[in-house]
Design an enzyme around this catalytic site. Structure first.
Site: not given
Ligand code: 13P
Length: 255
Positions: A8, A10, A98, A100, A170, A176, A216
């Site tokens: 992903n 982002k 997600h 976010e 997640e 992150g 992560s």
């Molecule tokens: P990270 O791997 O950067 O922690 O992000 C995970 C994520 O949100 C994947 O959708």
């Protein structure tokens, strides 16, 4: 079941980044003889790069996914993208729900459920993201939160349709942050989700839905996460942006 390794990106990347990434990924994968027999690799760039990435990957066993979609087929929805438009570009997978988006765009479980149904209706593979915040885990409410997220989003979905979906666990506190869930924590939640699916849709469907871990994931922890019986793959953010870090994660997922 094959293991899924989903990158992903982002809101990162550019045309140049896509142009550099594809040959680097393909050359790296060529070193892992027979990798496609045990792994499914998906790349989810931002909307503007979906078409060029899908074209670059024609003929290769690597899928392209979107990071969001509208539940509506067309209409006066400025800025939105429909499931058919994704399919038209050669996209076969789509992340929905997600954390976010839940947090920054106030997406509700019901709204995410509409997207889930819209994707399944036209044969795209949804990756439904669920996961608790740190406060919810600290208050021992993490199972309740995930139960609600899974059951509400899948409310009006048949067992036959759900068998074509993917769920990604997640935990928000792991995204992150560099602090991944331990393999045992992730496995425990995956087993809980599998059990929920079993109760709601039956054992056959529950056994067919890949449950991915995200938060992560990196080359150093991917092997331990993938060694857990209920973890069927990973949803990788930061470490998917460079083929140098994504490739070893894929390698750790091969059986
Ligand atoms: P990270 O791997 O950067 O922690 O992000 C995970 C994520 O949100 C994947 O959708």
């Amino acid at each position: 079941m094959k293991n899924w390794i989903v990158g992903n990106w982002k809101m990162n990347g550019s045309q140049d980044a896509v142009t550099d990434y594809v040959p680097a990924l393909l050359n790296g994968l060529a070193e892992f003889t027979g990798w496609e027999k045990s792994a499914r690799v998906v790349l989810c760039p931002p909307y503007p790069y979906l078409g060029m990435l899908a074209r670059a990957l024609i003929g290769y066993p690597i899928a392209v996914g979107a990071q969001n979609v509208s539940a509506q087929p067309q209409g006066a929805l400025t800025g939105e993208v429909s499931p058919h438009m994704l399919a038209d570009l050669g996209v076969t997978v789509c992340i929905i729900g997600h954390s976010e988006r839940r947090r920054q765009f106030a997406e509700s479980d019901d709204f995410i459920g509409e997207k889930l149904r819209a994707l399944l209706e036209i044969g795209l593979t949804p990756i439904l993201c669920v996961g608790e915040t740190l406060a919810e885990r600290d208050a021992a409410g993490h199972m309740d939160v995930v139960r609600r997220q899974v059951l509400r989003a899948t409310e009006d979905v048949s067992a036959e349709a759900l068998a074509r979906a993917i769920i990604a666990y997640e935990p928000v506190w792991a995204i992150g942050t560099g602090v991944n869930a331990t393999p045992e924590q992730a496995n425990e939640m995956h087993a809980f989700i599998r059990n929920l699916l079993d109760e709601r849709f039956g054992a056959e469907t529950a056994g067919r839905v890949p449950i991915l871990y995200g938060g992560s994931v990196n080359p150093a922890n991917a092997g331990a996460l993938m060694s857990q019986p209920e973890i069927n793959g990973t949803l990788v953010g930061g470490a998917s942006l460079k083929s140098e870090t994504f490739l070893p994660i894929i390698e750790h997922s091969l059986t």
